[in-house]
Motif scaffolding. Structure first.
Motif, PDB file in Angstrom:
ATOM      1  N   SER A   1      -9.331  19.027  35.933  1.00 27.42           N
ATOM      2  CA  SER A   1      -9.568  19.470  37.308  1.00 27.42           C
ATOM      3  C   SER A   1     -10.450  18.454  38.037  1.00 27.42           C
ATOM      4  N   ASP A   2     -10.422  18.533  39.363  1.00 21.73           N
ATOM      5  CA  ASP A   2     -11.274  17.633  40.151  1.00 21.73           C
ATOM      6  C   ASP A   2     -12.748  17.855  39.811  1.00 21.73           C
ATOM      7  N   ALA A   3     -13.128  19.109  39.596  1.00 20.34           N
ATOM      8  CA  ALA A   3     -14.527  19.405  39.251  1.00 20.34           C
ATOM      9  C   ALA A   3     -14.907  18.738  37.933  1.00 20.34           C
ATOM     10  N   GLU A   4     -14.016  18.806  36.938  1.00 18.78           N
ATOM     11  CA  GLU A   4     -14.286  18.185  35.640  1.00 18.78           C
ATOM     12  C   GLU A   4     -14.339  16.661  35.784  1.00 18.78           C
ATOM     13  N   LEU A   5     -13.422  16.100  36.565  1.00 24.32           N
ATOM     14  CA  LEU A   5     -13.418  14.648  36.770  1.00 24.32           C
ATOM     15  C   LEU A   5     -14.686  14.193  37.484  1.00 24.32           C
ATOM     16  N   ARG A   6     -15.134  14.966  38.461  1.00 29.93           N
ATOM     17  CA  ARG A   6     -16.384  14.614  39.158  1.00 29.93           C
ATOM     18  C   ARG A   6     -17.572  14.678  38.200  1.00 29.93           C
ATOM     19  N   ARG A   7     -17.581  15.683  37.316  1.00 30.29           N
ATOM     20  CA  ARG A   7     -18.667  15.793  36.331  1.00 30.29           C
ATOM     21  C   ARG A   7     -18.684  14.563  35.426  1.00 30.29           C
ATOM     22  N   ILE A   8     -17.525  14.174  34.924  1.00 32.45           N
ATOM     23  CA  ILE A   8     -17.427  13.006  34.039  1.00 32.45           C
ATOM     24  C   ILE A   8     -17.815  11.746  34.792  1.00 32.45           C
ATOM     25  N   ALA A   9     -17.258  11.555  35.973  1.00 31.25           N
ATOM     26  CA  ALA A   9     -17.485  10.331  36.748  1.00 31.25           C
ATOM     27  C   ALA A   9     -18.929  10.197  37.211  1.00 31.25           C
ATOM     28  N   SER A  10     -19.628  11.302  37.351  1.00 29.10           N
ATOM     29  CA  SER A  10     -21.013  11.237  37.831  1.00 29.10           C
ATOM     30  C   SER A  10     -21.922  10.492  36.860  1.00 29.10           C
ATOM     31  N   PHE A  11     -21.519  10.380  35.599  1.00 28.74           N
ATOM     32  CA  PHE A  11     -22.314   9.652  34.607  1.00 28.74           C
ATOM     33  C   PHE A  11     -22.331   8.149  34.886  1.00 28.74           C
ATOM     34  N   TYR A  12     -21.281   7.640  35.505  1.00 28.58           N
ATOM     35  CA  TYR A  12     -21.094   6.193  35.652  1.00 28.58           C
ATOM     36  C   TYR A  12     -21.651   5.669  36.965  1.00 28.58           C
ATOM     37  N   ASP A  13     -22.057   4.399  36.939  1.00 29.89           N
ATOM     38  CA  ASP A  13     -22.549   3.748  38.147  1.00 29.89           C
ATOM     39  C   ASP A  13     -21.401   3.282  39.037  1.00 29.89           C
ATOM     40  N   TYR A  14     -20.276   2.965  38.430  1.00 27.33           N
ATOM     41  CA  TYR A  14     -19.076   2.593  39.170  1.00 27.33           C
ATOM     42  C   TYR A  14     -17.863   2.981  38.333  1.00 27.33           C
ATOM     43  N   LEU A  15     -16.753   3.168  39.014  1.00 32.07           N
ATOM     44  CA  LEU A  15     -15.517   3.563  38.340  1.00 32.07           C
ATOM     45  C   LEU A  15     -14.571   2.377  38.307  1.00 32.07           C
ATOM     46  N   GLU A  16     -13.713   2.336  37.300  1.00 26.45           N
ATOM     47  CA  GLU A  16     -12.801   1.209  37.118  1.00 26.45           C
ATOM     48  C   GLU A  16     -11.352   1.667  37.147  1.00 26.45           C
ATOM     49  N   ILE A  17     -10.527   0.817  37.749  1.00 26.10           N
ATOM     50  CA  ILE A  17      -9.075   0.963  37.659  1.00 26.10           C
ATOM     51  C   ILE A  17      -8.534  -0.375  37.178  1.00 26.10           C
ATOM     52  N   GLN A  18      -7.394  -0.336  36.473  1.00 22.34           N
ATOM     53  CA  GLN A  18      -6.833  -1.551  35.886  1.00 22.34           C
ATOM     54  C   GLN A  18      -5.433  -1.814  36.442  1.00 22.34           C
ATOM     55  N   PRO A  19      -4.989  -3.074  36.331  1.00 25.59           N
ATOM     56  CA  PRO A  19      -3.608  -3.390  36.683  1.00 25.59           C
ATOM     57  C   PRO A  19      -2.647  -2.530  35.857  1.00 25.59           C
ATOM     58  N   LEU A  20      -1.496  -2.249  36.417  1.00 24.41           N
ATOM     59  CA  LEU A  20      -0.534  -1.355  35.762  1.00 24.41           C
ATOM     60  C   LEU A  20      -0.108  -1.877  34.397  1.00 24.41           C
ATOM     61  N   GLY A  21       0.020  -3.191  34.256  1.00 28.30           N
ATOM     62  CA  GLY A  21       0.434  -3.772  32.979  1.00 28.30           C
ATOM     63  C   GLY A  21      -0.518  -3.458  31.846  1.00 28.30           C
ATOM     64  N   ASN A  22      -1.789  -3.268  32.156  1.00 27.94           N
ATOM     65  CA  ASN A  22      -2.766  -2.944  31.123  1.00 27.94           C
ATOM     66  C   ASN A  22      -2.455  -1.616  30.436  1.00 27.94           C
ATOM     67  N   ASN A  23      -1.865  -0.691  31.193  1.00 27.69           N
ATOM     68  CA  ASN A  23      -1.589   0.642  30.661  1.00 27.69           C
ATOM     69  C   ASN A  23      -0.088   0.902  30.503  1.00 27.69           C
ATOM     70  N   ARG A  24       0.714  -0.148  30.576  1.00 26.80           N
ATOM     71  CA  ARG A  24       2.168   0.000  30.428  1.00 26.80           C
ATOM     72  C   ARG A  24       2.546   0.581  29.060  1.00 26.80           C
ATOM     73  N   PHE A  25       1.682   0.404  28.074  1.00 24.29           N
ATOM     74  CA  PHE A  25       1.946   0.980  26.753  1.00 24.29           C
ATOM     75  C   PHE A  25       2.117   2.493  26.843  1.00 24.29           C
ATOM     76  N   LEU A  26       1.522   3.135  27.843  1.00 21.92           N
ATOM     77  CA  LEU A  26       1.671   4.580  28.017  1.00 21.92           C
ATOM     78  C   LEU A  26       3.104   4.951  28.406  1.00 21.92           C
ATOM     79  N   ILE A  27       3.774   4.050  29.111  1.00 20.70           N
ATOM     80  CA  ILE A  27       5.191   4.252  29.444  1.00 20.70           C
ATOM     81  C   ILE A  27       6.028   4.018  28.190  1.00 20.70           C
TER      82      ILE A  27
END
Length: 194
Positions: free
Chosen positions: A58-84
């Motif tokens: 849920s958004d509430a759970e994601l906000r709780r988790i994300a609040s621990f971090y100083d910044y959030l990261e996203i990666q290029p799609l190829g980095n996570n292509r293994f999930l496909i």
């Protein structure tokens, strides 16, 4: 800063001496104990935040988790292509949506979101050395393509073009620069250290 460097050295020492299990580990409790002077990012696709996005938290759970971090990261799609490739997600549009969701959580919490290429080697052709190391560690997917090389700014902008020019520039250039501006100039190994 300097205090953070000292804390980092302490955590690395403990990861080898107290928390070693096949590889050195830094438990979250140790990070919390020695966090002063350190900027903590949310990590790659194997990290806590990204994994929770994948599980449909849920958004509430994601906000709780994300609040621990100083910044959030996203990666290029190829980095996570293994999930496909392993069937965990349908296609790249799902990976794009995961990145957009992390962006929204960052906006909700007023935290910077940075595009991080999760660099493991310098040039694309250096991937062969990683494959050798992965095979030696008996990874079943050691031959899988994994484009986690050091990308240029233009390559990163192209990777995040699906966000639009303005947002791609924010996550690739502006937010990382703002994070870098928070880092003090320090000597990793002071001259007086023997």
């Amino acid at each position: 800063n300097k205090k953070g460097l000292k804390n980092l050295y302490e955590m690395i020492s403990q990861s080898y001496l107290k928390y070693f299990h096949r590889t050195p580990n830094i438990p979250k409790s140790l990070l919390i104990q020695h966090r002063e002077g350190i900027l903590v990012g949310s990590s790659c696709g194997m990290g806590e935040l990204y994994g929770s996005v994948m599980r449909g938290a849920s958004d509430a759970e994601l906000r709780r988790i994300a609040s621990f971090y100083d910044y959030l990261e996203i990666q290029p799609l190829g980095n996570n292509r293994f999930l496909i490739e392993n069937g965990a997600v349908r296609d790249e549009s799902v990976l794009e949506d995961y990145n957009r969701r992390i962006l929204q959580i960052g906006r909700d919490l007023n935290k910077p979101v940075v595009a991080a290429s999760d660099v493991h080697f310098l040039d694309p052709e250096d991937e062969q050395y990683r494959r050798i190391l992965q095979a030696a560690k008996k990874f079943s997917d050691a031959d899988r393509d994994c484009p986690i090389y050091f990308r240029t700014t233009d390559e990163m902008l192209a990777e995040f073009a699906y966000l639009g020019d303005e947002l791609a520039r924010e996550v690739v250039i502006d937010a990382p620069r703002a994070i870098a501006d928070q880092v003090d100039e320090i000597e990793l190994l002071p001259k007086e250290l023997f």
